[in-house]
Design an enzyme around this catalytic site. Structure first.
Site, PDB file in Angstrom:
ATOM      1  N   THR A 292       0.827  -1.203   0.000  1.00  0.00           N
ATOM      2  CA  THR A 292       0.000   0.000   0.000  1.00  0.00           C
ATOM      3  C   THR A 292       0.861   1.253   0.000  1.00  0.00           C
ATOM      4  OG1 THR A 292      -1.631  -1.231   1.279  1.00  0.00           O
ATOM      5  CG2 THR A 292      -1.925   1.148   1.136  1.00  0.00           C
TER       6      THR A 292
ATOM      7  N   TYR B 267     -12.823  -4.518  -0.125  1.00  0.00           N
ATOM      8  CA  TYR B 267     -14.095  -4.173  -0.765  1.00  0.00           C
ATOM      9  C   TYR B 267     -15.066  -5.353  -0.850  1.00  0.00           C
ATOM     10  CZ  TYR B 267     -17.577  -2.002  -3.766  1.00  0.00           C
ATOM     11  OH  TYR B 267     -18.757  -1.509  -4.248  1.00  0.00           O
TER      12      TYR B 267
ATOM     13  N   TYR C 206      -1.345 -10.419   5.028  1.00  0.00           N
ATOM     14  CA  TYR C 206      -1.370  -9.023   5.472  1.00  0.00           C
ATOM     15  C   TYR C 206      -2.766  -8.724   5.988  1.00  0.00           C
ATOM     16  CZ  TYR C 206      -0.662  -3.913   5.199  1.00  0.00           C
ATOM     17  OH  TYR C 206      -0.554  -2.570   5.481  1.00  0.00           O
TER      18      TYR C 206
ATOM     19  N   ARG D 245      -8.031  -0.924   6.246  1.00  0.00           N
ATOM     20  CA  ARG D 245      -8.096  -0.658   4.808  1.00  0.00           C
ATOM     21  C   ARG D 245      -8.950  -1.683   4.057  1.00  0.00           C
ATOM     22  NH1 ARG D 245      -4.565   3.159   2.203  1.00  0.00           N
ATOM     23  NH2 ARG D 245      -2.938   3.955   3.589  1.00  0.00           N
TER      24      ARG D 245
ATOM     25  N   LYS E 161       1.699 -10.149   8.524  1.00  0.00           N
ATOM     26  CA  LYS E 161       1.921  -8.737   8.833  1.00  0.00           C
ATOM     27  C   LYS E 161       0.643  -8.266   9.506  1.00  0.00           C
ATOM     28  CE  LYS E 161       2.603  -4.119   6.884  1.00  0.00           C
ATOM     29  NZ  LYS E 161       2.696  -3.290   5.648  1.00  0.00           N
TER      30      LYS E 161
ATOM     31  N   ILE F 269       7.202  -4.454   9.667  1.00  0.00           N
ATOM     32  CA  ILE F 269       7.202  -3.892   8.312  1.00  0.00           C
ATOM     33  C   ILE F 269       6.740  -2.454   8.460  1.00  0.00           C
ATOM     34  CG2 ILE F 269       6.227  -4.005   5.999  1.00  0.00           C
ATOM     35  CD1 ILE F 269       6.012  -7.012   6.312  1.00  0.00           C
TER      36      ILE F 269
END
Length: 292
Positions: A44, A107, A133, A138, A161, A203
């Site tokens: 991202t 989404y 992740y 998000r 992550k 990260i």
């Protein structure tokens, strides 16, 4: 397999919005020289949502070619389409990446069973270590520890992550997935706390502009110098705050521009950061000793 200070790389761009691959290669070299222990291109922070597939491939290939095996490269290959994620992960494998970072589908809002099948399909299709992740802020969906435990049984699914900022997660994840499952914080503020809870590294967004300090913090913790790690953490907290006072990667690209490492340009729909944000970023970097 992966530990310490890893960086979610920005993608430098030229004034016309095209990729600045020369600046990117120079930036990777600087990261390695400053002590960064792992590189994550086209996550991202690297503006993967607005890169074409060709650009996505180019950035990964340039990162791997520049790193030359000196540090691991974990390529961002996630998508909310399972077929597209498989294609991107196959490319990362061909390009020579050490692993793939695969974000939970955004989404679509899949169920836990949908998440399980998504990751299993990728892991079955590509023989490459995969790091989940998990970033509910998000992607809207939150992978449960139970689902992660099921996925950890696949030999290609090696870690997570974790960007939940929930510090009970690494405790339960270690029980569900085992001590060898690689746990990396995806939230800069929690890096030291996450290590204390049994994590293996972070990260980081902030490592784009403070790679040496981030590495020193991880080394201090690994060396049993907890107080030193906490002192560096305290020094970096205002920088972390500034990096996320607007949607990332706007602030961190502006910060990188102050260091002469990249332009501050982000592709739409990311707008240039506000003047108040610029002031806050500059002040935080100065207080941390990153700017004169």
């Amino acid at each position: 397999m992966f530990r310490g200070s890893l960086v979610a790389l920005i993608t430098p761009m030229q004034a016309d919005g095209s990729l600045d691959l020369k600046a990117f290669a120079d930036f990777v070299e600087w990261q390695i020289a400053e002590g960064t222990q792992g590189l994550i291109p086209v996550g991202t922070t690297g503006e993967s949502p607005t890169l074409s597939h060709t650009e996505h491939h180019e950035v990964i290939e340039h990162c791997i070619a520049t790193a030359r095996g000196r540090v691991p490269v974990i390529a961002g290959t996630g998508s909310n389409s399972t077929a597209e994620a498989i294609d991107l992960t196959r490319h990362a494998k061909r390009a020579g990446a050490d692993a793939a970072l695969v974000v939970t589908p955004y989404y679509n809002k899949p169920t836990q069973e949908g998440l399980y099948r998504h990751y299993m399909a990728i892991a079955d299709a590509v023989d490459l270590p995969i790091i989940i992740y998990n970033i509910p802020g998000r992607s809207v969906v939150d992978m449960t520890v139970e689902t992660m435990g099921r996925l950890a049984q696949h030999p290609n699914i090696v870690g997570v992550k974790d960007a939940t900022a929930n510090l009970t997660r690494p405790l339960h994840t270690r029980i569900a997935c085992g001590p060898d499952f690689c746990q990396l914080s995806g939230e800069d503020h929690t890096a030291v706390s996450y290590l204390a809870a049994g994590g293996h590294g972070c990260i980081s967004v902030t490592a784009n502009i403070a790679p040496r300090l981030c590495r020193m913090m991880h080394d201090a913790w690994a060396g049993g110098r907890a107080q030193d790690a906490i002192e560096i953490q305290d020094r970096l907290v205002p920088v972390h705050d500034a990096m996320f006072c607007e949607t990332s990667p706007g602030p961190v690209k502006y910060a990188a521009s102050l260091l002469g490492k990249s332009s501050d340009l982000c592709r739409l729909p990311m707008a240039p950061v506000a003047e108040t944000t610029k002031v806050r970023v500059r002040e935080a970097m100065t207080s941390a000793g990153l700017l004169n």
